[in-house]
Motif scaffolding. Structure first.
Motif, PDB file in Angstrom:
ATOM      1  N   ASN A   1      32.792  -6.943  -6.664  1.00 13.36           N
ATOM      2  CA  ASN A   1      33.081  -5.558  -6.997  1.00 13.36           C
ATOM      3  C   ASN A   1      34.546  -5.500  -7.433  1.00 13.36           C
ATOM      4  O   ASN A   1      35.406  -6.052  -6.748  1.00 13.36           O
ATOM      5  N   ASN A   2      34.843  -4.863  -8.546  1.00  5.49           N
ATOM      6  CA  ASN A   2      36.215  -4.890  -9.053  1.00  5.49           C
ATOM      7  C   ASN A   2      37.197  -4.018  -8.274  1.00  5.49           C
ATOM      8  O   ASN A   2      38.383  -3.978  -8.592  1.00  5.49           O
ATOM      9  N   THR A   3      36.723  -3.333  -7.231  1.00  3.61           N
ATOM     10  CA  THR A   3      37.646  -2.585  -6.371  1.00  3.61           C
ATOM     11  C   THR A   3      38.106  -3.432  -5.183  1.00  3.61           C
ATOM     12  O   THR A   3      38.966  -2.987  -4.416  1.00  3.61           O
ATOM     13  N   LYS A   4      37.531  -4.613  -5.042  1.00  3.42           N
ATOM     14  CA  LYS A   4      37.874  -5.479  -3.905  1.00  3.42           C
ATOM     15  C   LYS A   4      39.090  -6.348  -4.218  1.00  3.42           C
ATOM     16  O   LYS A   4      39.332  -6.733  -5.363  1.00  3.42           O
ATOM     17  N   ASP A   5      39.822  -6.675  -3.170  1.00  2.00           N
ATOM     18  CA  ASP A   5      40.994  -7.533  -3.322  1.00  2.00           C
ATOM     19  C   ASP A   5      40.637  -8.886  -3.921  1.00  2.00           C
ATOM     20  O   ASP A   5      41.408  -9.432  -4.712  1.00  2.00           O
TER      21      ASP A   5
ATOM     22  N   MET B   1      23.020  -2.254  -4.698  1.00  2.00           N
ATOM     23  CA  MET B   1      24.458  -1.994  -4.754  1.00  2.00           C
ATOM     24  C   MET B   1      24.994  -1.733  -6.156  1.00  2.00           C
ATOM     25  O   MET B   1      25.961  -1.004  -6.311  1.00  2.00           O
ATOM     26  N   TYR B   2      24.388  -2.386  -7.158  1.00  2.00           N
ATOM     27  CA  TYR B   2      24.967  -2.367  -8.500  1.00  2.00           C
ATOM     28  C   TYR B   2      23.923  -2.120  -9.573  1.00  2.00           C
ATOM     29  O   TYR B   2      22.737  -2.340  -9.380  1.00  2.00           O
ATOM     30  N   LYS B   3      24.432  -1.763 -10.739  1.00  2.00           N
ATOM     31  CA  LYS B   3      23.665  -1.713 -11.976  1.00  2.00           C
ATOM     32  C   LYS B   3      24.461  -2.523 -13.004  1.00  2.00           C
ATOM     33  O   LYS B   3      25.698  -2.575 -12.937  1.00  2.00           O
TER      34      LYS B   3
ATOM     35  N   ASP C   1      30.489   0.740 -13.473  1.00  2.00           N
ATOM     36  CA  ASP C   1      31.918   0.485 -13.690  1.00  2.00           C
ATOM     37  C   ASP C   1      32.562  -0.451 -12.673  1.00  2.00           C
ATOM     38  O   ASP C   1      33.742  -0.766 -12.816  1.00  2.00           O
ATOM     39  N   ILE C   2      31.829  -0.876 -11.649  1.00  2.00           N
ATOM     40  CA  ILE C   2      32.466  -1.697 -10.611  1.00  2.00           C
ATOM     41  C   ILE C   2      31.905  -3.110 -10.499  1.00  2.00           C
ATOM     42  O   ILE C   2      32.559  -3.987  -9.948  1.00  2.00           O
ATOM     43  N   PHE C   3      30.697  -3.358 -10.995  1.00  2.58           N
ATOM     44  CA  PHE C   3      30.056  -4.666 -10.856  1.00  2.58           C
ATOM     45  C   PHE C   3      30.702  -5.672 -11.806  1.00  2.58           C
ATOM     46  O   PHE C   3      30.835  -5.416 -12.996  1.00  2.58           O
ATOM     47  N   GLU C   4      31.090  -6.814 -11.250  1.00  2.00           N
ATOM     48  CA  GLU C   4      31.723  -7.876 -12.034  1.00  2.00           C
ATOM     49  C   GLU C   4      31.013  -9.199 -11.786  1.00  2.00           C
ATOM     50  O   GLU C   4      30.641  -9.503 -10.648  1.00  2.00           O
ATOM     51  N   VAL C   5      30.834  -9.954 -12.847  1.00  2.00           N
ATOM     52  CA  VAL C   5      30.349 -11.321 -12.729  1.00  2.00           C
ATOM     53  C   VAL C   5      31.423 -12.248 -13.274  1.00  2.00           C
ATOM     54  O   VAL C   5      32.127 -11.906 -14.227  1.00  2.00           O
TER      55      VAL C   5
END
Length: 131
Positions: free
Chosen positions: A44-48, A98-100, A104-108
């Motif tokens: 998640n791109n909001t995580k450290d 958790m994601y789609k 805007d937050i899911f990152e691979v």
């Protein structure tokens, strides 16, 4: 790459190490995928941890199952393609909660460089290049 993916799926939980300034950071992960010939993880791109991987692309993964363990060392890069994100979700259905792929937050992230080393108490170490 296949042996690495199979091992991490069998282990179910693996530990990703990143660096924040001069301090190592480790946390549990559980989703992997192969897409477009590359080995992927997600977050998640909001995580450290995402911010840490953007600042220093070098990471390590470790997991153990039975009497065997793995250490994967490499470098990662974010992939913004919706197709790559959807491939991760398809390979790990629990992520649908958790994601789609187009949120805007899911990152691979995929490994641009990487080598897995497989260890056990009874056999010599084996390596597999994943990128």
């Amino acid at each position: 790459m296949q042996k690495t993916i199979e091992f991490l799926r069998k282990a179910n939980t693996f530990y990703l190490a990143t660096v924040e300034k001069d301090q190592p950071r480790v946390r549990p992960f559980g989703a992997v995928a192969e897409y477009d010939g590359k080995f992927y993880i997600c977050t998640n791109n909001t995580k450290d941890c995402f911010k840490q991987m953007q600042e220093n692309t070098k990471v390590e993964i470790s997991a153990m199952t039975g009497g065997s363990w793995i250490r994967l060392t490499g470098e990662v890069k974010a992939d913004e393609r919706v197709e790559a994100k959807q491939a991760m979700i398809d390979a790990n259905p629990s992520l649908k909660n958790m994601y789609k792929a187009d949120d805007d937050i899911f990152e691979v992230l995929y490994f641009t460089k990487g080598t897995s080393t497989f260890y056990s108490f009874t056999n010599e170490p084996e390596t597999e290049v994943i990128a």
